[in-house]
Design a protein around this motif. Sequence first.
Motif, PDB file in Angstrom:
ATOM      1  N   LEU A   1       0.842  -1.199   0.000  1.00  0.00           N
ATOM      2  CA  LEU A   1       0.000   0.000   0.000  1.00  0.00           C
ATOM      3  C   LEU A   1       0.876   1.249   0.000  1.00  0.00           C
ATOM      4  CD1 LEU A   1      -2.507  -1.153   2.757  1.00  0.00           C
ATOM      5  CD2 LEU A   1      -2.765  -1.367   0.281  1.00  0.00           C
TER       6      LEU A   1
ATOM      7  N   SER B   1       0.897  -1.437   5.408  1.00  0.00           N
ATOM      8  CA  SER B   1       1.808  -2.165   4.531  1.00  0.00           C
ATOM      9  C   SER B   1       2.677  -3.140   5.319  1.00  0.00           C
ATOM     10  CB  SER B   1       2.715  -1.187   3.783  1.00  0.00           C
ATOM     11  OG  SER B   1       2.002  -0.454   2.820  1.00  0.00           O
TER      12      SER B   1
ATOM     13  N   ARG C   1     -10.026   1.925   2.529  1.00  0.00           N
ATOM     14  CA  ARG C   1      -8.942   1.963   1.551  1.00  0.00           C
ATOM     15  C   ARG C   1      -9.527   1.736   0.162  1.00  0.00           C
ATOM     16  NH1 ARG C   1      -5.957  -1.558   5.089  1.00  0.00           N
ATOM     17  NH2 ARG C   1      -6.427  -3.243   3.639  1.00  0.00           N
TER      18      ARG C   1
ATOM     19  N   GLU D   1      -4.676   0.658  -3.848  1.00  0.00           N
ATOM     20  CA  GLU D   1      -3.397   0.736  -3.148  1.00  0.00           C
ATOM     21  C   GLU D   1      -2.928   2.164  -2.944  1.00  0.00           C
ATOM     22  OE1 GLU D   1      -0.704  -1.564  -5.460  1.00  0.00           O
ATOM     23  OE2 GLU D   1      -1.556  -3.506  -4.875  1.00  0.00           O
TER      24      GLU D   1
END
Length: 836
Positions: A108, A118, A653, A656
Amino acid sequence: MSLHTNKKALNFNKLTIVLLALVWSISVSAQQERKSFEAVRTSEKITIDGVMDEDVWCQAPLVTDFIQNSPNPGMPSQRKSEVRMLYDDQAIYIVAQLYDKKDDVFNLLTNRDNIGNSDYFGVSFDPYNAGLNGVGIFVTVAGVQYDTRYSNGGRENIWRNDSGWNAVWLSAVEISDEYWTVEMKIPYAVLRFSSQDVQNWGINFMRQNTSLNESSYWSPIDPEISGYLNQAGVVKNIKNITPPTRLFFYPYVSTVINRATGIGTSNPRLNGGMDIKYGINDAFTLDMTLIPDFSGVRSDRQVLNLSPFEVKFDENRAFFTEGVELFNKAGLFYSRRIGGTFGNRTRQLEKNESVTYSPDAAQLINASKITGRTNGGLGIGFFNAITKPTYLEVENTDTGEKTEVEADPLTNFNVIVLDQNLKNNSSVTLTNTNVTRAKNGDDANVTAFNFSLNDANRNWRTTGFFGYSNIASYQNGVKDTKAGIKYNIGIDKNRGQFQYGINRNVESDTYDINDLGFLRQSNQIEHRADFSFNQFEPVGIFNNYNIRLNANHEMLYEPKEFSSWRYSVNTGGQLKNFWYISTEFGGSPGISNDFFESRVAGYVFKKPSSYSGRINLNTDSRKQVRMSGNLRFGRRPDWDQTDQSMNLSARVRIGERAEISHNVEVSSRDNERGYARRLYNDTNGDLEAVIFGRREVRNFTNTLNGSYIFTNRMGVTFRARHYWSRVDYKEFYELTEGDELVSTTYTGVDAQTGEMVDNRNYNAFNIDMEYNWQFAPGSEIRAIWKRSIGTNDYNTQLRFIDNFNSTFGAPNSDSITIRMVYFIDYLNIKNIFTKG
């Protein structure tokens, strides 16, 4: 301060003696063997590209066998990690191969210094191998860099340290089907180390596997032991390295455009200045900011303050957040004082003069700090800053003539710190802060000695503090001094499933650190006792959980009168599905005496008993959508007072690169009693009454955050925050000198307008939007837009939509800042001219 007061302050009672006796009774035993490996020097060139294709890597020892810290402490990591380290005359080189399926890796994009969710790899260095001070360097699988400095052993955890520090180093990441590889080049200029020919450094490697929610370390980090650096391994026999010339320049240029309702748009203002970092020797660094510009800092989270105490705001100016951990060790340094105003006046105003403008900030001329640590473990810090005078605009009410009157004079701020490392991650610290003002302004000096002592097994920690403050004031040329003291002594068992501690804190009524520090209130004696049970390993439905009990007893220092006692029971734990749940129940039994709410000495506000409960729930942070929320309920039965609050957050989210989060916080307090105002005699100015009121308080905070990251060096962030607070008084009372609330004829109604002048309808709306591009190591361009709207009136009857529309229609201001900083390394310039 009288001798009698000094004797009372220094009279350590039986509890203090017992605490000291316990310190000396602590047993010591041998420490466990630390993991280690040999350092290997190289003369070959290593290209930082994320590919381990140089043959010299095979000469480096293989560092592997990582151990979990969570969710299963002490167990081998579920994924293989292989790390190698080399060094030469310029830098440390590290390569790590982190095994995991490509589809399972959380890749990410985030901004620099924001790990997010991440996967990442990191290394920590403790060049003096004392377990107290060091540096952490991290890289995510997306190539995002994060760096931090540690002090006090990184006691809280690997993140809550000096994350405002930014160093210049290189990294690269490559992702393969079965593993991902990270390469790092960490120049010696990033680290501070001794000049010895042969050195052993504390070191540790760590990895976060997000798909498994697993954190693992090469040298195991036992959650039962407080501290991080003190549990590191060792890299041995680093030979013949020389600290480089550390001279870095950060010149900047910026332009600022301001617009405000009723004023219009200003002409663009061009600014320029420079930050300088210079390595005085192998261990000490000078940091300076010349002609500083803080126009693009993030907006403060403004609130309506109904308490008698000051609101503490975060520091958002980069120079004051980076490398200041040493100055904060005694809790005497609050950098927001620098550049603030103190309400001073260099002369008394005449009866026919009134203030038409008061500044809210003082211009910083320059600031500098020197920090470092000797080979013997002595840390030395020196901080200095100078601010320009500020001026009031004063109007003659008879003639209408306006003049300037100097308010805060030229002011100099100093901090000096001596911090000695001892065995077993212990330390002793001496700190002095000094504020000197020109033109007979108030001068302030505070000196403190504090220590933290651990036994060899880190089972027990004893802490202590003694501080002395002295304020010099000048009135009509006559000097008056106010001196005060504080001491604190505590002992804690901070290892194992069962942890507990006791603490005594004493602050005299004249103790004052607020010229350069932050203290909400002095004049108190506080005793604390706490006990906790900690389950660090998975059991039942939990990965881990804890149960904590806490009790606090408070009284005034002068006079010795009871204030309050409180208790709380907290439970919290992470479930097997990685959700987190916590609860809290607490209360304050019996009558509490509030000596500060009235804002007048001698008037005591008595509060009946109260209790409250809270529950908090967070879902799995690895998921695309994460929710968190808490509910709180409180009661004060004798007043029929009810307190309720709710906080709900959601984070989403989007792919990415993008992320949006939204937080809503709502609270209400019904039938609360609190201070309203003081009434004075119109003729002689004597105090006639202290007015309290029964009120309803409604708070609403709505915050929206968003980010879109183009690359690991470029992104856009956005934050909009609306804070709305309403205070509606229903009934008024007079607080008597007999400490009773009695009926009053005061109604709170303005005779001319008919408005309730104690009611408040307060709004603060802010937008902060920033584009950031790190176009070269250490160099960046920022474009920042800020909008600010604020209202403060008596209209508490507005509904949400009407209030929102009214706020948006209120006077507002905008600022746009474009700023470029370029990093220049003296050694690079020297090499260019040498080759030429």
